[in-house]
Design an enzyme around this catalytic site. Structure first.
Site, PDB file in Angstrom:
ATOM      1  N   GLU A  38     -12.009  11.801   8.284  1.00 32.73           N
ATOM      2  CA  GLU A  38     -13.341  12.308   8.577  1.00 32.73           C
ATOM      3  C   GLU A  38     -13.373  12.843  10.006  1.00 32.73           C
ATOM      4  O   GLU A  38     -12.914  12.185  10.934  1.00 32.73           O
ATOM      5  CB  GLU A  38     -14.369  11.191   8.404  1.00 32.73           C
ATOM      6  CG  GLU A  38     -15.796  11.664   8.504  1.00 32.73           C
ATOM      7  CD  GLU A  38     -16.767  10.559   8.166  1.00 32.73           C
ATOM      8  OE1 GLU A  38     -17.179  10.490   7.005  1.00 32.73           O
ATOM      9  OE2 GLU A  38     -17.084   9.765   9.070  1.00 32.73           O
ATOM     10  N   ASP A  66     -16.741   1.841   1.968  1.00 36.29           N
ATOM     11  CA  ASP A  66     -15.820   2.449   2.939  1.00 36.29           C
ATOM     12  C   ASP A  66     -14.540   2.920   2.249  1.00 36.29           C
ATOM     13  O   ASP A  66     -13.986   3.960   2.599  1.00 36.29           O
ATOM     14  CB  ASP A  66     -15.475   1.465   4.057  1.00 36.29           C
ATOM     15  CG  ASP A  66     -16.681   1.096   4.896  1.00 36.29           C
ATOM     16  OD1 ASP A  66     -17.314   2.010   5.447  1.00 36.29           O
ATOM     17  OD2 ASP A  66     -16.989  -0.100   4.991  1.00 36.29           O
ATOM     18  N   ASP A  70     -11.440   6.820   6.225  1.00 40.21           N
ATOM     19  CA  ASP A  70     -12.803   6.818   6.750  1.00 40.21           C
ATOM     20  C   ASP A  70     -12.786   5.896   7.966  1.00 40.21           C
ATOM     21  O   ASP A  70     -12.754   4.668   7.824  1.00 40.21           O
ATOM     22  CB  ASP A  70     -13.774   6.302   5.689  1.00 40.21           C
ATOM     23  CG  ASP A  70     -15.205   6.238   6.199  1.00 40.21           C
ATOM     24  OD1 ASP A  70     -15.608   7.124   6.980  1.00 40.21           O
ATOM     25  OD2 ASP A  70     -15.922   5.289   5.814  1.00 40.21           O
TER      26      ASP A  70
END
Length: 186
Positions: free
Chosen positions: A85, A158, A25
């Site tokens: 992502e 996260d 991420d």
């Protein structure tokens, strides 16, 4: 962003070993990660956490910290795939550009190491893991814990997002009808 698949099979040098996916991420100061292994039936969390860059440092210094952290994770764990992502659009152009720089060094680290890269939009990750593209962060963490049979969700959030990215790739590998990621096609 197109989510059309560009899947190509590559020879697996690790035949007989479970598939390892490093989910990332991206962020410009905090990068969440989760390493998940397909344990031949049920996924297993190997490690998760965050790479922290000092927000007070210059952007190039933060990017170096991120690159070094991702490179170290890859060299230590030898993942088969890095799931990251994908780019999302923001009203805040500067924030989107800085995030793009962070994604760039992460992608370069994976490409340099010869790791297959798969990109997933945030809504696809949420839909795959939670069942709803508009899920909240807490729901994503909770479902990661359920899917991995953990007592508590991965922390911080996260890291849970990194785990969700790795799980998304594994779940989509199992069900070919779900394969909608951009890959570097190795």
């Amino acid at each position: 962003m197109s989510t059309r698949p560009s899947w190509r099979k590559r020879p697996r040098e690790n035949a007989g070993r479970a598939l390892k996916v490093l989910g990332i991420d991206p962020g410009s100061a905090v990068v969440g990660y989760g390493l998940v292994e397909d344990g031949h039936g049920s996924p297993r969390l190997l490690e998760c956490g965050v790479i922290r860059a000092d927000a007070g440092e210059s952007l190039p210094a933060r990017l170096r910290t991120i690159s070094e952290g991702v490179t170290e994770l890859i060299s230590r764990h030898h993942p088969d795939v890095l799931a990251i992502e994908g780019i999302f659009y923001s009203r805040f152009a500067r924030a989107a550009m800085v995030l793009g720089h962070a994604r760039g060094v992460i992608l370069l680290s994976a490409e340099t190491a010869g790791v297959l890269i798969a990109e997933y939009p945030p809504a696809v990750v949420k839909k795959t893991v939670v069942g709803r593209g508009g899920a909240m962060k807490a729901q994503v963490g909770y479902m990661c814990a359920q899917l991995l049979r953990l007592k508590t969700p991965p922390e911080p959030a996260d890291a849970a997002d990194g785990v969700a990215l790795a799980l998304t790739h594994l779940l989509r590998q199992r069900d070919p009808s779900l394969r909608r990621a951009r890959t570097n096609g190795r």
